[in-house]
Scaffold this motif. Structure first.
Motif, PDB file in Angstrom:
ATOM      1  N   ARG A   1     -74.427  28.630  -1.368  1.00 20.44           N
ATOM      2  CA  ARG A   1     -75.590  28.806  -0.301  1.00 20.44           C
ATOM      3  C   ARG A   1     -75.051  27.674   0.655  1.00 20.44           C
ATOM      4  O   ARG A   1     -74.557  26.498   0.211  1.00 20.44           O
ATOM      5  N   LEU A   2     -75.493  27.754   1.925  1.00 21.93           N
ATOM      6  CA  LEU A   2     -75.056  26.685   2.890  1.00 21.93           C
ATOM      7  C   LEU A   2     -76.466  25.982   3.222  1.00 21.93           C
ATOM      8  O   LEU A   2     -77.317  26.424   3.293  1.00 21.93           O
ATOM      9  N   VAL A   3     -76.049  24.740   3.542  1.00 20.60           N
ATOM     10  CA  VAL A   3     -77.446  23.916   4.413  1.00 20.60           C
ATOM     11  C   VAL A   3     -76.959  23.579   5.739  1.00 20.60           C
ATOM     12  O   VAL A   3     -75.883  23.440   6.235  1.00 20.60           O
ATOM     13  N   ARG A   4     -77.916  23.744   6.580  1.00 16.82           N
ATOM     14  CA  ARG A   4     -77.787  23.377   8.076  1.00 16.82           C
ATOM     15  C   ARG A   4     -77.577  21.957   7.981  1.00 16.82           C
ATOM     16  O   ARG A   4     -78.760  21.301   7.731  1.00 16.82           O
ATOM     17  N   ASP A   5     -76.693  21.040   8.698  1.00 15.91           N
ATOM     18  CA  ASP A   5     -76.701  19.667   8.792  1.00 15.91           C
ATOM     19  C   ASP A   5     -76.851  19.366  10.215  1.00 15.91           C
ATOM     20  O   ASP A   5     -76.119  19.490  11.017  1.00 15.91           O
ATOM     21  N   ASP A   6     -78.248  18.877  10.448  1.00 20.18           N
ATOM     22  CA  ASP A   6     -78.690  18.444  11.771  1.00 20.18           C
ATOM     23  C   ASP A   6     -78.201  16.923  12.025  1.00 20.18           C
ATOM     24  O   ASP A   6     -79.282  16.548  12.907  1.00 20.18           O
ATOM     25  N   THR A   7     -77.536  16.333  11.168  1.00 19.06           N
ATOM     26  CA  THR A   7     -77.419  15.006  11.724  1.00 19.06           C
ATOM     27  C   THR A   7     -76.525  14.912  12.758  1.00 19.06           C
ATOM     28  O   THR A   7     -75.761  15.993  13.494  1.00 19.06           O
ATOM     29  N   PRO A   8     -76.759  13.879  13.582  1.00 18.51           N
ATOM     30  CA  PRO A   8     -75.904  13.760  14.910  1.00 18.51           C
ATOM     31  C   PRO A   8     -74.380  13.815  14.643  1.00 18.51           C
ATOM     32  O   PRO A   8     -73.637  14.526  15.709  1.00 18.51           O
ATOM     33  N   LEU A   9     -73.810  13.204  13.569  1.00 20.69           N
ATOM     34  CA  LEU A   9     -72.426  13.095  13.389  1.00 20.69           C
ATOM     35  C   LEU A   9     -71.760  14.687  13.320  1.00 20.69           C
ATOM     36  O   LEU A   9     -70.787  15.089  13.786  1.00 20.69           O
ATOM     37  N   ALA A  10     -72.887  15.388  12.702  1.00 18.48           N
ATOM     38  CA  ALA A  10     -72.054  16.803  12.314  1.00 18.48           C
ATOM     39  C   ALA A  10     -72.082  17.558  13.597  1.00 18.48           C
ATOM     40  O   ALA A  10     -71.155  18.484  13.796  1.00 18.48           O
ATOM     41  N   HIS A  11     -73.045  17.565  14.589  1.00 17.66           N
ATOM     42  CA  HIS A  11     -72.995  18.116  15.858  1.00 17.66           C
ATOM     43  C   HIS A  11     -71.928  17.705  16.579  1.00 17.66           C
ATOM     44  O   HIS A  11     -71.165  18.390  17.306  1.00 17.66           O
ATOM     45  N   VAL A  12     -71.510  16.321  16.489  1.00 15.90           N
ATOM     46  CA  VAL A  12     -70.487  15.761  17.345  1.00 15.90           C
ATOM     47  C   VAL A  12     -69.009  16.606  16.715  1.00 15.90           C
ATOM     48  O   VAL A  12     -68.230  17.064  17.381  1.00 15.90           O
ATOM     49  N   LYS A  13     -69.134  16.437  15.312  1.00 24.04           N
ATOM     50  CA  LYS A  13     -68.113  17.136  14.734  1.00 24.04           C
ATOM     51  C   LYS A  13     -67.800  18.475  15.260  1.00 24.04           C
ATOM     52  O   LYS A  13     -66.560  19.227  15.443  1.00 24.04           O
ATOM     53  N   LEU A  14     -68.893  19.435  15.195  1.00 26.10           N
ATOM     54  CA  LEU A  14     -68.946  20.747  15.447  1.00 26.10           C
ATOM     55  C   LEU A  14     -68.359  20.661  17.185  1.00 26.10           C
ATOM     56  O   LEU A  14     -67.733  21.633  17.448  1.00 26.10           O
ATOM     57  N   ALA A  15     -68.885  20.078  17.929  1.00 28.86           N
ATOM     58  CA  ALA A  15     -68.550  20.072  19.265  1.00 28.86           C
ATOM     59  C   ALA A  15     -67.147  19.936  19.661  1.00 28.86           C
ATOM     60  O   ALA A  15     -66.496  20.390  20.448  1.00 28.86           O
ATOM     61  N   ALA A  16     -66.592  18.824  18.742  1.00 27.75           N
ATOM     62  CA  ALA A  16     -65.146  18.404  19.129  1.00 27.75           C
ATOM     63  C   ALA A  16     -64.168  19.623  18.308  1.00 27.75           C
ATOM     64  O   ALA A  16     -63.271  19.840  19.092  1.00 27.75           O
ATOM     65  N   ALA A  17     -64.598  20.213  17.294  1.00 33.13           N
ATOM     66  CA  ALA A  17     -63.979  21.485  16.694  1.00 33.13           C
ATOM     67  C   ALA A  17     -64.007  22.568  17.787  1.00 33.13           C
ATOM     68  O   ALA A  17     -62.988  23.191  18.035  1.00 33.13           O
ATOM     69  N   ARG A  18     -64.907  22.739  18.424  1.00 37.95           N
ATOM     70  CA  ARG A  18     -65.180  23.988  19.335  1.00 37.95           C
ATOM     71  C   ARG A  18     -64.177  23.623  20.922  1.00 37.95           C
ATOM     72  O   ARG A  18     -63.614  24.505  21.154  1.00 37.95           O
ATOM     73  N   LEU A  19     -64.224  22.331  21.180  1.00 35.45           N
ATOM     74  CA  LEU A  19     -63.203  22.077  22.348  1.00 35.45           C
ATOM     75  C   LEU A  19     -61.819  22.111  21.747  1.00 35.45           C
ATOM     76  O   LEU A  19     -61.115  22.648  22.695  1.00 35.45           O
ATOM     77  N   TRP A  20     -61.434  21.674  20.476  1.00 35.41           N
ATOM     78  CA  TRP A  20     -60.100  21.969  20.080  1.00 35.41           C
ATOM     79  C   TRP A  20     -59.769  23.263  19.984  1.00 35.41           C
ATOM     80  O   TRP A  20     -58.698  23.735  20.662  1.00 35.41           O
ATOM     81  N   ASP A  21     -60.618  24.232  19.628  1.00 40.89           N
ATOM     82  CA  ASP A  21     -60.392  25.570  19.601  1.00 40.89           C
ATOM     83  C   ASP A  21     -60.158  26.349  21.033  1.00 40.89           C
ATOM     84  O   ASP A  21     -59.127  27.080  21.158  1.00 40.89           O
TER      85      ASP A  21
END
Length: 187
Positions: free
Chosen positions: A162-182
């Protein structure tokens, strides 16, 4: 029905895909987070009972193994629908059911000094902690818990997550960076 027959890599790949799909960062819980969420259904680690006889932790290990191997609940090979095992005190369904859940926590081998303090610790991230009827350890590439890898007690009937939603600022930055990379890579 819960997803089963997945290894650690499958679970983390799904978390990455789901994060991109939803725009929110999702991840596997740590073993501590899973234990807290499991509430009263958390069975713990077989070695945590070593405090009963600190001079001989094998005594506690053998007692715990005997308890877990005893038929507290008969083996149940059929995957059960969500909610079959009911909610715990935290309102979360099915902890301690027949699906052991991958966590992001690596197996740690700890050597204790004679006074009980930690003398050394070695993390092995090829083996991960699973939470279920009891805590288990499994090689990250195993998809069928009955094939081996469980250090103590009843072998896991099914491996899932099962997954947990990670609402820490760092997790959001990592996701945004991954989306930019993609986007830059043309995905």
């Amino acid at each position: 029905m819960p997803v089963t027959g997945v290894d650690y890599r499958d679970a983390t790949a799904f978390a990455a895909w789901y994060s991109h799909k939803t725009g929110y960062p999702w991840r596997l819980p740590t073993a501590d987070e899973a234990a807290a969420a499991a509430g009263e259904r958390f069975a713990g680690d077989a070695f945590s009972a070593a405090a009963e006889n600190p001079a001989n932790p094998a005594v506690a290990w053998l007692r715990r193994y005997k308890e877990e191997s005893a038929a507290k609940r008969p083996a149940d090979p059929a995957v059960k629908a969500r909610g079959f095992y009911g909610a715990n005190a935290n309102g979360i369904d099915d902890f301690g059911g027949n699906v052991w859940e991958w966590t992001s926590t690596c197996y740690a081998r700890t050597t204790l000094a004679p006074d009980g303090s930690v003398e050394s610790r070695t993390d092995n991230c090829g083996v991960r902690v699973l939470e279920g009827l009891h805590r288990a350890y499994m090689s990250s590439f195993v998809r069928d818990g009955k094939s081996g890898g469980c250090a103590v007690g009843t072998p896991p009937e099914h491996l899932g997550f099962r997954l947990v939603r990670d609402d820490t600022p760092l997790a959001h930055v990592k996701l945004a960076a991954a989306r930019l990379w993609d986007r830059a890579a043309g995905f």
